[in-house]
Each structure stands twice: as structure tokens, then as C-alpha cells.
Design a protein around this motif. Structure first.
Motif, PDB file in Angstrom:
ATOM      1  N   THR A  69      -0.136  -1.202  -0.155  1.00  0.00           N
ATOM      2  CA  THR A  69       0.517   0.643  -0.297  1.00  0.00           C
ATOM      3  C   THR A  69       0.825   0.999   0.487  1.00  0.00           C
ATOM      4  O   THR A  69       0.095   1.935  -0.365  1.00  0.00           O
ATOM      5  CB  THR A  69      -0.987   0.148   0.826  1.00  0.00           C
ATOM      6  N   ALA A  70       1.390   1.226   0.322  1.00  0.00           N
ATOM      7  CA  ALA A  70       2.909   2.492   0.455  1.00  0.00           C
ATOM      8  C   ALA A  70       3.321   2.304  -0.500  1.00  0.00           C
ATOM      9  O   ALA A  70       3.590   3.536  -1.032  1.00  0.00           O
ATOM     10  CB  ALA A  70       4.314   2.463   1.832  1.00  0.00           C
ATOM     11  N   SER A  71       4.142   1.619  -1.141  1.00  0.00           N
ATOM     12  CA  SER A  71       4.736   1.650  -2.535  1.00  0.00           C
ATOM     13  C   SER A  71       4.010   2.191  -3.538  1.00  0.00           C
ATOM     14  O   SER A  71       3.955   2.898  -4.560  1.00  0.00           O
ATOM     15  CB  SER A  71       5.151  -0.018  -2.720  1.00  0.00           C
ATOM     16  N   MET A  72       2.268   1.554  -3.552  1.00  0.00           N
ATOM     17  CA  MET A  72       1.254   2.046  -4.758  1.00  0.00           C
ATOM     18  C   MET A  72       0.830   3.894  -4.219  1.00  0.00           C
ATOM     19  O   MET A  72       0.345   4.243  -5.250  1.00  0.00           O
ATOM     20  CB  MET A  72       0.215   1.259  -4.024  1.00  0.00           C
ATOM     21  N   VAL A  73       0.876   3.999  -2.936  1.00  0.00           N
ATOM     22  CA  VAL A  73       0.460   5.412  -2.549  1.00  0.00           C
ATOM     23  C   VAL A  73       1.745   6.181  -2.952  1.00  0.00           C
ATOM     24  O   VAL A  73       1.691   7.400  -3.899  1.00  0.00           O
ATOM     25  CB  VAL A  73       0.587   5.836  -1.559  1.00  0.00           C
ATOM     26  N   GLU A  74       2.766   5.836  -3.390  1.00  0.00           N
ATOM     27  CA  GLU A  74       4.587   6.499  -3.741  1.00  0.00           C
ATOM     28  C   GLU A  74       4.188   6.208  -4.943  1.00  0.00           C
ATOM     29  O   GLU A  74       4.532   7.786  -5.980  1.00  0.00           O
ATOM     30  CB  GLU A  74       5.458   6.035  -3.116  1.00  0.00           C
ATOM     31  N   LEU A  75       3.550   5.445  -6.020  1.00  0.00           N
ATOM     32  CA  LEU A  75       3.664   5.358  -7.118  1.00  0.00           C
ATOM     33  C   LEU A  75       2.735   6.584  -7.785  1.00  0.00           C
ATOM     34  O   LEU A  75       2.672   6.468  -8.721  1.00  0.00           O
ATOM     35  CB  LEU A  75       3.434   3.974  -8.190  1.00  0.00           C
ATOM     36  N   MET A  76       1.704   6.511  -6.999  1.00  0.00           N
ATOM     37  CA  MET A  76       0.445   7.431  -7.192  1.00  0.00           C
ATOM     38  C   MET A  76       0.838   8.929  -7.297  1.00  0.00           C
ATOM     39  O   MET A  76      -0.347   9.108  -6.859  1.00  0.00           O
ATOM     40  CB  MET A  76      -1.012   7.424  -6.782  1.00  0.00           C
ATOM     41  N   GLY A  77       1.694   9.285  -6.492  1.00  0.00           N
ATOM     42  CA  GLY A  77       2.168  10.903  -6.001  1.00  0.00           C
ATOM     43  C   GLY A  77       2.110  11.378  -5.096  1.00  0.00           C
ATOM     44  O   GLY A  77       2.464  12.304  -4.815  1.00  0.00           O
ATOM     45  N   GLY A  78       1.575  10.229  -4.021  1.00  0.00           N
ATOM     46  CA  GLY A  78       1.870  10.817  -2.411  1.00  0.00           C
ATOM     47  C   GLY A  78       2.944   9.663  -1.974  1.00  0.00           C
ATOM     48  O   GLY A  78       3.714   9.068  -2.199  1.00  0.00           O
ATOM     49  N   ALA A  79       3.016  10.538  -0.294  1.00  0.00           N
ATOM     50  CA  ALA A  79       4.150  10.009   0.567  1.00  0.00           C
ATOM     51  C   ALA A  79       2.709   8.791   1.740  1.00  0.00           C
ATOM     52  O   ALA A  79       2.078   9.465   1.786  1.00  0.00           O
ATOM     53  CB  ALA A  79       4.721  11.350   1.626  1.00  0.00           C
TER      54      ALA A  79
END
Length: 148
Positions: A69-79
Motif C-alpha cells: 500500500t505504501a509503495s502504491m501510494v508513492e507510485l500515485m504521487g503521495g507520501a
């Protein structure tokens, strides 16, 4: 679903806070992950706080989902920041080989919001604004990743 099984995604300022249930089932974790990703698309937040403070036990599936989930959030431009990890959960994660090295962590939600560039400061000045009993002001600094 009981209160210990419920999960929620809440928006605070321009940050999503995803609260994992105390006894997360695989289905609840999957649904929360999907909800976070859906809300990332519609709300365009600067980041997501993954609150696991209610979680008392950890298994390999849950640890993997947190990391993904953390990786997916970062891929979508968030921290993404994980908060509220209990000592027993940290010990289990390390014993399972899930050091979660790539996942940013914070002591509390306040600390995570601060890491995302959000601070709430008390003020005692009497400006021309109506007195609504609220003395805190929202302040947003530049966030990680350049989002404003």
C-alpha cells in the motif's frame, strides 16, 4: 463486522488517514487498501497516514499489504507514513523478515502530519475574523515530493 474489524479512510486537510482494524481480516485489509487507492485518485492528497495503532498481531499477509500500500501510494504521487506500530507488532515484523525498510514511519499521527508539512499552530491574536471559538490555524508547508 464488529468495531474491532472496521476500517476507515478519513481526509484531514489534504492527507488521507487510513485506520486499520485491531484484528484485521484479509478481506478488511484488502478493502481498506482498495479504498485508499480509490481515494488517492479522487482526493489527490499529498500523502496517506497508515494508522496501525489498533493492530495487536501481525501476520505476513498484513505486513506485505502495508508495504504494498505504501509503495502504491508513492507510485500515485503521495507520501505514505505508517504510524502507531506497537512493540509487539514491530518484533513480529522483524521476526517474519518484514523490516519494512522502505516504509516511512512516525510515532504518532501528529508526527506524520508534521512530516507531511502540516502544522496546526495556536494563535491568540484578535483579527477581524469572526470568533468561532477555534484558535488553531492550518499551515501547510511544501510537502515531500513537491506537492502543495
Amino acid at each position: 463486522m464488529t468495531a474491532t474489524d472496521s476500517a476507515a479512510v478519513t481526509e484531514v486537510f489534504d492527507v488521507l488517514i487510513a485506520t486499520f482494524p485491531g484484528r484485521p481480516t484479509d478481506q478488511a485489509v484488502d478493502e481498506l487498501q482498495q479504498d485508499v487507492l480509490d481515494r488517492m485518485e479522487t482526493a489527490d492528497p499529498r500523502g496517506v497516514v497508515l494508522d496501525i495503532s489498533a493492530v495487536t498481531t501481525l501476520d505476513s499477509f498484513f505486513a506485505r499489504v502495508i508495504s504494498e500500500t505504501a509503495s502504491m501510494v508513492e507510485l500515485m504521487g503521495g507520501a505514505a507514513i505508517v504510524v502507531g506500530m506497537r512493540p509487539s507488532v514491530a518484533i513480529t515484523a522483524a521476526e517474519l523478515g518484514f523490516g519494512l525498510e522502505s516504509v516511512e514511519t512516525a510515532r504518532s499521527t501528529d508526527h506524520a502530519l508534521s512530516m507531511l508539512g502540516i502544522s496546526v499552530e495556536a494563535t491568540d491574536d484578535n483579527t477581524s475574523e469572526p470568533d468561532d471559538g477555534v484558535t488553531d490555524r492550518f499551515s501547510s508547508a511544501s510537502s515531500p515530493g513537491g506537492r502543495q
